[in-house]
Design a protein around this motif. Sequence first.
Motif, PDB file in Angstrom:
ATOM      1  N   LEU A 679      40.702  38.140  43.235  1.00 58.40           N
ATOM      2  CA  LEU A 679      40.138  38.016  41.893  1.00 58.40           C
ATOM      3  C   LEU A 679      38.749  38.637  41.852  1.00 58.40           C
ATOM      4  N   ASN A 680      38.473  39.366  40.769  1.00 65.98           N
ATOM      5  CA  ASN A 680      37.132  39.928  40.594  1.00 65.98           C
ATOM      6  C   ASN A 680      36.215  38.882  39.974  1.00 65.98           C
ATOM      7  N   ASN A 692      34.246  40.150  44.938  1.00 62.06           N
ATOM      8  CA  ASN A 692      35.645  39.740  44.803  1.00 62.06           C
ATOM      9  C   ASN A 692      35.928  38.567  45.743  1.00 62.06           C
ATOM     10  N   HIS A 810      30.670  42.235  34.149  1.00 57.30           N
ATOM     11  CA  HIS A 810      31.865  41.494  33.773  1.00 57.30           C
ATOM     12  C   HIS A 810      32.409  40.782  35.001  1.00 57.30           C
ATOM     13  N   GLY A 811      33.627  40.284  34.921  1.00 57.08           N
ATOM     14  CA  GLY A 811      34.222  39.495  35.983  1.00 57.08           C
ATOM     15  C   GLY A 811      34.339  38.049  35.536  1.00 57.08           C
ATOM     16  N   LEU A 812      35.064  37.256  36.308  1.00 58.82           N
ATOM     17  CA  LEU A 812      35.276  35.861  35.942  1.00 58.82           C
ATOM     18  C   LEU A 812      33.963  35.071  35.848  1.00 58.82           C
ATOM     19  N   HIS A 884      43.609  35.572  32.570  1.00 59.03           N
ATOM     20  CA  HIS A 884      43.108  35.556  33.945  1.00 59.03           C
ATOM     21  C   HIS A 884      43.713  36.651  34.807  1.00 59.03           C
ATOM     22  N   TYR A 887      41.893  39.964  35.789  1.00 53.75           N
ATOM     23  CA  TYR A 887      40.834  39.987  36.799  1.00 53.75           C
ATOM     24  C   TYR A 887      41.394  40.137  38.213  1.00 53.75           C
TER      25      TYR A 887
END
Length: 896
Positions: A679-680, A692, A810-812, A884, A887
């Motif tokens: 996941l990023n 990540n 950006h990213g979670l 989700h 990502y």
Amino acid sequence: MDRLLLFSVLLASFSAFATSDFLIRKSRNVRKRSTSNTVVNGIEIYSLKIDSKVTSRFAHTVINSRAVNRADVSQEAFFDVDLPKTAFITNFTMTIDGVTYPGTIKEKEVAKQQYQKAVSRGQTAGLVKASGRKTEKFTISVNIAAGSKVTFELTYEELLQRQRTLYEMFIKVKPKQLVDLFQIEVDIYEPQGLSSLEAHGTFITNDLSPVIQKSIAGNKGHVSFKPTIDQQRTCENCSTSLLDGDFVIKYDVNRESPGNVQIVNGYFVHFFAPSNLPSIPKNIIFVIDKSGSMSGRKIIQTKEALLKILDDMKEHDHFNYILFASIEEPWQQTLIKATPENVANAKKFIETIYASGGTNINDPLLMAVEMLNEAQEKHMIPERSSSMIILLTDGDANSGESNPVRIQENVKNAIKGRYPLYSLGFGHDVDYNFLEKLSLENLGVARRIYEDSDSDLQLQGFYDEVANPMLQDIELQYPENAVDDLTQKNFKNYFDGSEIVVAGRITDNDLNFFTADVKAQGADNDLTFVDRINVQEREDAIKQLDYIFGGFTERLWAFLTIQQLLKKRVSAQGDEKENLTAQALDLSLKYKFVTPLTSMVVTKPEDEKNNETLIADKLTEGEEKKASWVSQAPPYQPTYTSYARPVYSVDSDPHFILQIPEKKDAICFNINEGKGVVLNLINDPESGVVVNGQLIGDKGVSSAAKMPNTYFGKIGIVYKGLDLRIEATPQTIAILNGRDNSVFSWLDTLSLDQDGLTLIINRKKNLVVSMGDGAKFVVVLHQVWKKHPEHQDFLGFYTLDTHMFSERTHGLLGQFFHGIDFEVFDVHQSSEPGKPDATMIVKNNTLTVTRGWQKDYRKDPKTGTNVACWFVHNNGKGLIDGVHTDYIVPNILSTA
């Protein structure tokens, strides 16, 4: 059953500022906002008065807030006050529909037992927020029936301290709504006469300036601020208030005589503050932490402060720097004189300071003491000069001698009472209790330097307080066999712009004249100051002032005595500590002060329904507690946690937590994906930083139908600007820099600093990565039992500083770095007890969220710290951009 309102307020050291802050938070029953300008969620504050009377620096402040419930259902009203850290609460009452419930002071243990009994009967309980720079927040709430009124009245007392030639009183103004009758009234009486008086507010506009009224008439001063509702508005016809900030009063007294003695009812207070004396040359060694944790903004601001301090050095001063990380590095081998040439060379040296390594506090302090001893023994410094050590650090000792107790013993044995040691603790992670004890045992004080944009000014401000010693080895003497119970009367230094205060009890009832002698060493010779007053004349003059609260000298004596006993108690042990505690407790109960040893209890009649018990715990600088609220009727009240700065993290299985200081709250969500998925978390195309995380799962699952728990088993960090890649697993940390490849174990202790990048491995704990000024990550290692049948080791990831990242990040986690606005309302009971549901509006989406707890493992990887948050369901749907699965990236070092 008795209805108990219990609150315990713990007050702390150093700053003396009067502040008060009033909020009405969202009510239990959320309804449409009233169209009335003065009503918020059905609650109207129709009167808010702050009345303060200052007599010889001793301030007695009463805050009175009156509210009415205009709604047709019951509502929760909150009374929030930001109190000065040095103040003691002396009274609190609530009046509900004409019935007043007074408070009583009790020993903390007795009050605690009553509190626990109340909780066992199903009554409510609560805690207050953590401390700020100068204040700590006190909160009380009450449920008001439709159409009912409530009056809150809080009284506290404090001694205003003189710093840099002025006494200051801060009143934090934040009613959160327009108030029909809002006023601040301050009366000041100073027997020496007032030489200056000013008042201003950070929120004051040109239109509001004339509303501030101030006057001086001999030894009396008056300040008032009474804005009308229209003057409070942010704009014509607006329902929002301008009153949001600090209202500041500053004054000083005439200095024709260096001393001033006040006597009332057999108690005296002696104020001593000479002026127009030549300053004593000072010998100062700055012991500066340059360990890896000081990288980025901390070290930059430290350097800026040191450069400004150099400009204020006098040529007769001597100085030196000892930098420390894992080892100590003195700039010069001896103290040197502050000549223009030496100052210029020092500036060049300061510019070269960079952060790296561990934290060895013991050795540089011992080196500083040895350096001062040598300078004195070899007559390298003036015989009449004032020596001191200023320590600046941001963390615990983790290199060399790391036992705090042994460090304290070593330093105390080395200094032997000859030099004051001032300790400045940078940030919230510092072991402040250790620094406080270290300084108090060595004639100094400790201060916290808050991580903020003005940290350099905070450092410079402290230096300004000690920059001009005018007297040393000061002894104050009073009529022999005529006084008793004196507060501290011997002082190592007197600094220009400050003041020495001594109080005591007069035991000779027939004493006609009171003489106060002060003996001290000056810059050129020994000095003696004498104050001689007629006791009866001085008492009669004070008693004629009917607006001054009576017996203030006795209360001021008790106030000072309690403070000094509590300060001595910090470094005392065994019988001595018990004796100091008993004395402080006895005085706290006798004079009705809420101190660290006492609590205040408000008891309501037995026939009252919906009983409530609240406990408010005011914190010291060394404590880092969080606010929480637990309620039994109804089962939930919102919990607010005070965050010093935003923290975005992901840990455990995996829980994402967004701690947002602007909202004083947190949001959390889970991502449910299978083992091996990457996941990023962060992707900033401008700075070139990418983070990540790859998921791992439990070793086995008992049911084939059950989704296995997943955790982060690998964290990858890419910094394109330095061609750097980091891969962290629970076993190793690999650092790839171009073609170079280094692999470290979690058993290693390591600090690397290069080109603005700092990497620190804290053995078996965490990896700290700092990039320039504004990016700081922590990777936390979680280890389980080696032969655990199900779980395996995993990692947590925390962002502590995100200033460097661009708007395109950006990213979670990264998408939230530049803030997120949300509103929570309609809190109601869910099917699961203790976990209420609510409605959240965020990113133009309306979501159903659930209140719960997650863990922050930064400080304790095993048990963690609870963080209350609003949980967003369905893999963060509606909170995160897209879904989700957007990502998921190909591999741990992917930058796509």
